[in-house]
Design a protein around this motif. Structure first.
Motif, short mmCIF file in Angstrom:
data_model
loop_
_atom_site.label_atom_id
_atom_site.label_comp_id
_atom_site.label_asym_id
_atom_site.label_seq_id
_atom_site.Cartn_x
_atom_site.Cartn_y
_atom_site.Cartn_z
N GLU A 114 -7.09 -41.92 8.65
CA GLU A 114 -6.72 -42.76 9.80
C GLU A 114 -7.95 -43.13 10.63
N LEU A 115 -8.89 -42.21 10.73
CA LEU A 115 -10.07 -42.42 11.57
C LEU A 115 -11.22 -43.11 10.83
N LYS A 116 -11.06 -43.35 9.54
CA LYS A 116 -12.14 -43.91 8.71
C LYS A 116 -12.78 -45.17 9.30
N PRO A 117 -12.00 -46.14 9.78
CA PRO A 117 -12.66 -47.34 10.35
C PRO A 117 -13.57 -47.01 11.54
N ILE A 118 -13.15 -46.11 12.40
CA ILE A 118 -13.96 -45.74 13.56
C ILE A 118 -15.17 -44.93 13.13
N LEU A 119 -14.97 -44.02 12.19
CA LEU A 119 -16.09 -43.22 11.70
C LEU A 119 -17.16 -44.11 11.08
N ASP A 120 -16.73 -45.11 10.33
CA ASP A 120 -17.68 -46.04 9.71
C ASP A 120 -18.36 -46.93 10.75
N GLU A 121 -17.57 -47.43 11.69
CA GLU A 121 -18.12 -48.32 12.73
C GLU A 121 -19.18 -47.62 13.58
N TYR A 122 -18.92 -46.37 13.95
CA TYR A 122 -19.83 -45.65 14.83
C TYR A 122 -20.84 -44.78 14.07
N GLY A 123 -20.73 -44.74 12.75
CA GLY A 123 -21.67 -43.96 11.95
C GLY A 123 -21.55 -42.47 12.16
N ILE A 124 -20.32 -41.97 12.18
CA ILE A 124 -20.08 -40.54 12.41
C ILE A 124 -19.71 -39.89 11.08
N PRO A 125 -20.58 -39.03 10.57
CA PRO A 125 -20.27 -38.33 9.32
C PRO A 125 -19.59 -36.99 9.59
N GLU A 126 -18.98 -36.44 8.57
CA GLU A 126 -18.49 -35.07 8.66
C GLU A 126 -19.70 -34.15 8.49
N LYS A 127 -19.59 -32.93 8.96
CA LYS A 127 -20.72 -32.01 8.89
C LYS A 127 -21.15 -31.77 7.44
N LYS A 128 -20.18 -31.69 6.54
CA LYS A 128 -20.51 -31.43 5.13
C LYS A 128 -21.36 -32.55 4.53
N ASP A 129 -21.23 -33.77 5.07
CA ASP A 129 -22.00 -34.91 4.58
C ASP A 129 -23.44 -34.91 5.08
N LEU A 130 -23.74 -34.06 6.04
CA LEU A 130 -25.10 -34.00 6.58
C LEU A 130 -26.03 -33.14 5.72
N GLY A 131 -25.46 -32.39 4.80
CA GLY A 131 -26.28 -31.56 3.92
C GLY A 131 -26.47 -30.16 4.48
N ALA A 132 -27.21 -29.37 3.72
CA ALA A 132 -27.47 -27.99 4.12
C ALA A 132 -28.57 -27.95 5.18
N PHE A 133 -28.46 -27.01 6.07
CA PHE A 133 -29.45 -26.84 7.11
C PHE A 133 -30.31 -25.63 6.79
N GLU A 134 -31.60 -25.82 6.86
CA GLU A 134 -32.51 -24.72 6.63
C GLU A 134 -33.21 -24.38 7.94
N VAL A 135 -33.44 -23.10 8.13
CA VAL A 135 -34.14 -22.66 9.33
C VAL A 135 -35.62 -23.02 9.16
N VAL A 136 -36.17 -23.72 10.12
CA VAL A 136 -37.56 -24.14 10.02
C VAL A 136 -38.49 -23.24 10.83
N ARG A 137 -37.93 -22.38 11.63
CA ARG A 137 -38.72 -21.48 12.44
C ARG A 137 -38.73 -20.10 11.79
N ASP A 138 -39.90 -19.51 11.65
CA ASP A 138 -39.98 -18.17 11.10
C ASP A 138 -39.43 -17.17 12.09
N ARG A 139 -38.90 -16.10 11.56
CA ARG A 139 -38.41 -15.03 12.43
C ARG A 139 -39.58 -14.33 13.09
N ASN A 140 -39.30 -13.83 14.24
CA ASN A 140 -40.32 -13.08 14.96
C ASN A 140 -40.49 -11.72 14.29
N PRO A 141 -41.69 -11.41 13.74
CA PRO A 141 -41.86 -10.14 13.05
C PRO A 141 -41.72 -8.94 13.98
#
Length: 144
Positions: A114-141
């Motif tokens: 139902e929301l597909k037209p609005i999602l397409d118009e405003y360029g809103i993806p689902e989180k799964k479509d954004l891909g995997a997120f990797e941590v770019v900051r190293d942990r504090n030793p």
């Protein structure tokens, strides 16, 4: 000796003059068929006139805290408000909240259709479509 009544302390009635904030959303119950339309209209108006992130997120907290899955119209207006306020992350989080609130995966997919037209118009993806997120900051030793 003084009479006992002379030492009685007059106690104010608790709550008699206490100011109370009331949000109209608490007075309306979306589960009640008579209140449903008013409840939906209240949130449609809220999201169409919201002017800052705080009020947008306050409204989202209210609609997702209720014991109902928000209507397509309310979600649609919330998505429009998030893009109008340029909060892309909030738009994606609205879909995440909807997915958590839906009773079944089929119900969530029906919302997405139902929301597909609005999602397409405003360029809103689902989180799964954004891909995997990797941590770019190293942990504090020092914290390990």
């Amino acid at each position: 000796m003084f009479p006992r009544a002379a030492f009685r302390v007059q106690r104010p009635v608790v709550g008699a003059f206490v100011a109370r904030r009331s949000y109209s959303s608490h007075e309306l119950d979306p589960a009640n068929k008579g209140d449903y339309e008013a409840y939906v209209n209240q949130w449609l108006k809220h999201f169409s006139t919201v002017e800052d992130d705080f009020e947008l997120e306050r409204g989202l907290n209210h609609i997702f805290a209720a014991d109902w899955v928000p209507s397509v119209e309310v979600i649609s207006e919330a998505l429009k408000a998030s893009r109008r306020l340029n909060t892309f992350a909030t738009a994606v989080r609205i879909l995440e909240g909807l997915q958590e609130k839906a009773y079944k995966a089929e119900q969530y997919q029906a919302y997405i259709r139902e929301l597909k037209p609005i999602l397409d118009e405003y360029g809103i993806p689902e989180k799964k479509d954004l891909g995997a997120f990797e941590v770019v900051r190293d942990r504090n030793p020092l914290m390990e």
